[in-house]
Design an enzyme around this catalytic site. Sequence first.
Site, mmCIF file in Angstrom:
data_model
loop_
_atom_site.group_PDB
_atom_site.id
_atom_site.type_symbol
_atom_site.label_atom_id
_atom_site.label_comp_id
_atom_site.label_asym_id
_atom_site.label_seq_id
_atom_site.Cartn_x
_atom_site.Cartn_y
_atom_site.Cartn_z
ATOM 1 N N ASP A 101 -3.600 7.492 4.539
ATOM 2 C CA ASP A 101 -3.115 6.151 4.843
ATOM 3 C C ASP A 101 -3.855 5.605 6.069
ATOM 4 O OD1 ASP A 101 -1.534 3.934 4.676
ATOM 5 O OD2 ASP A 101 0.184 4.828 5.702
ATOM 6 N N GLU A 102 -3.933 4.304 6.209
ATOM 7 C CA GLU A 102 -4.557 3.672 7.387
ATOM 8 C C GLU A 102 -5.941 4.253 7.670
ATOM 9 O OE1 GLU A 102 -3.167 1.110 8.640
ATOM 10 O OE2 GLU A 102 -0.999 1.372 8.862
ATOM 11 N N ARG B 225 2.605 -10.242 10.263
ATOM 12 C CA ARG B 225 3.902 -9.566 10.333
ATOM 13 C C ARG B 225 5.015 -10.479 9.849
ATOM 14 N NH1 ARG B 225 2.278 -5.438 9.389
ATOM 15 N NH2 ARG B 225 0.352 -6.589 9.179
ATOM 16 N N LYS C 181 0.805 -1.215 0.000
ATOM 17 C CA LYS C 181 0.000 0.000 0.000
ATOM 18 C C LYS C 181 0.843 1.272 0.000
ATOM 19 C CE LYS C 181 -0.582 0.065 4.954
ATOM 20 N NZ LYS C 181 -0.171 1.326 5.535
ATOM 21 N N THR C 182 1.958 1.242 0.727
ATOM 22 C CA THR C 182 2.801 2.435 0.750
ATOM 23 C C THR C 182 3.331 2.721 -0.651
ATOM 24 O OG1 THR C 182 3.466 1.826 2.978
ATOM 25 C CG2 THR C 182 4.718 3.555 1.932
ATOM 26 N N GLN D 44 -7.302 -4.746 9.665
ATOM 27 C CA GLN D 44 -6.220 -4.293 10.529
ATOM 28 C C GLN D 44 -6.651 -3.147 11.432
ATOM 29 O OE1 GLN D 44 -2.077 -4.479 8.909
ATOM 30 N NE2 GLN D 44 -3.164 -4.716 6.981
#
Length: 669
Positions: free
Chosen positions: A215-216, A601, A29-30, A246
């Site tokens: 973002d997020e 993770r 995503k980044t 998330q």
Amino acid sequence: MSGLNPRQHAAVHYTNGPLLVLAGAGSGKTRVITQKITHLIAERGFQPRHICALTFTNKAAREMRERLSQQSKGAQTRGLTISTFHTLGLNILRRTPELADLRRGFSLLDAQDAESLIKEHLRGAPEAHAIGAAAVQQRISRWKNDLINPAHAMQLAQDDFDARMASLYADYERSLRAYNAVDFDDLILAPTRLFQTHPASLQAWQGRLRYLLVDEYQDTNNAQYALVRQLTGTDGAFTVVGDDDQSIYAWRGARPENLARLQVDYPSLKVIILEQNYRSSARILGLANALIANNRHVFEKRLWSDLEPGSLPRVLRCKDEAHEAERVASEILHLKFAENVSFGHIAVLFRGNYQARPFEKTLREHNIPYFLSGGTSFFARAEVKDAMAYVRLIANPEDDAAFLRIVNTPRREIGPTTLERLAEHSREHAISLLAGCTDPGLAAHLSARQCARLDAFAALIASHRRHSETDPVGSMRALIDTIDYSAWLRENASSQQVAERRYENVADLLEWLGKLHKGDFQHQGLADMVSHLTLMDVLDRQEEDAGGERVHLMTLHAAKGLEFPQVFLVGMEEELLPHRSSIEEDTIEEERRLAYVGITRAREALTFTLTRRRRRYGEWIVTEPSRFLDELPAKQLDWDGERSETPEHRKARGLSHLRMLKGLLNTPP
DNA sequence: GAGAGTTGAATTTTT
DNA sequence: TTCAACTCTC
């Protein structure tokens, strides 16, 4: 654009209207955000200064900036806004403080300051014991995040308790106004109010920020949603990226339903789902999918990976927490010396901070370098708060909170009685405490000696305030010197070492001020610099320096956004993960997401651990395996080195209730 | 204002 | 069990 998959490509290139990118864990995503920024500038004719990317943490903002500069080779990204929500809010307020009922140089209180302020209001109240200041602060924070003002909160009150809370909220707000101060939540709330009441200002900002990336997004609260909505106006030139799976901050006011709400508020919203995971082995991903399938979903997505299946994730059953730490430590040593895995590639993730302790102890015993994230932040340290309070008071003489913190630090023999009388007098005359110190009428209430002490303090602040106008940083250095703060630290510290460390922290703070002043803040006063410092986590940087070749110990919350080749997810027990209170409050889904975040993770290998018994508040408790382990396909797990669960294991598990009874009967002393 | 003793609470915590 | 916050006393 290089190396994007078709969905990512579409997300980068779609600029015809509002876009929601549902980006699963590890789906890049980044990358999408940074490439999109480049695309907007290079292909769509946006000027960098018209683009704004918002994140939640300074770390994320920093990372984004770094990735962007790597990718665009330093070309034309000057003027771009990449900041946290709070920093943007601060900048909006700073531009036109008067529109938000503030004066220039206003102070920014952190959560701790806010809590102490509430404590002041609670002091002496008969129910003070029944209500914790922290609880009140949280409640107020919730209200602010939901755009509810004190009057509205009062209307909504269902009972006396609610009403009392609402009235505390009103008191608190009055104090903030009187102190010319805002808290963290105000950094979002106040701009939305400002934009409501001053459309011209909103228009100016809309003209400035023409394309917004967030973002997020699942972590936005109602106030942040409103702010984004205002800034993007009706044409909705934005891309928001998020993952409902998330969302782990609902307890703090985050509204993951803001993702779905976008579809209602922007009927033309385009949704792109990124499902290819580039991070985890296929087996790890399989577990993650299996687990999260137990949650309800508004948007269906299924992550896939074309990476190797990888090793079978394992479950280690341990006797107690000491044994758990011991086993993890020996696994780590094995990885390091038999498989040549760097310590820095290993993470131990847990639900609660306190779980770190046995691990710290054991890792130390085995000389395994580790790094514990979290802990007291730089700005929570008393000495740093003192120094900040001096800066705040010099920048904003009306900041009574800062005044109270330092008026007697170092000791100036100004005690509670003196302060009470000063406060009373100041209140009557509607002036700040600092102004009260030099008010001629004060002599009627206090002895000449006390008056002289207050006067001396006020003179100290006044002289440095004058000095600060020409040389803000120098004036602070001089002040710290004048009050002989280092002597005060030496007096109060348990050892010379501790005192030196603390002084070092203050010196660091001054250095940061110096850096800011030489950098972006040349023409700004102390107040602006100190507000920015409050928002920045200086500690973050120190953490990274300390990082490197160390095993990472951190909470699941802290692990979000990170990845490690080797992950140990420890304490997989009922009442721990899911946590007890989540079971009670029926917020199991968020706990499941937390476990999901932990699993995702891991890149190459994942190991769960659980104990049979654990100490809780000094008492031994027999534990049950986490329901989340039951939700994973048993065939895809290697229980204690046996590939999958054998009949014996099942039998042993069946016996666990018997063991529990036994445990209850003969609890060790 | 400091030190001792008592009491009560112990998830997570981007800013 | 541990720790921090608060109260009480000198």
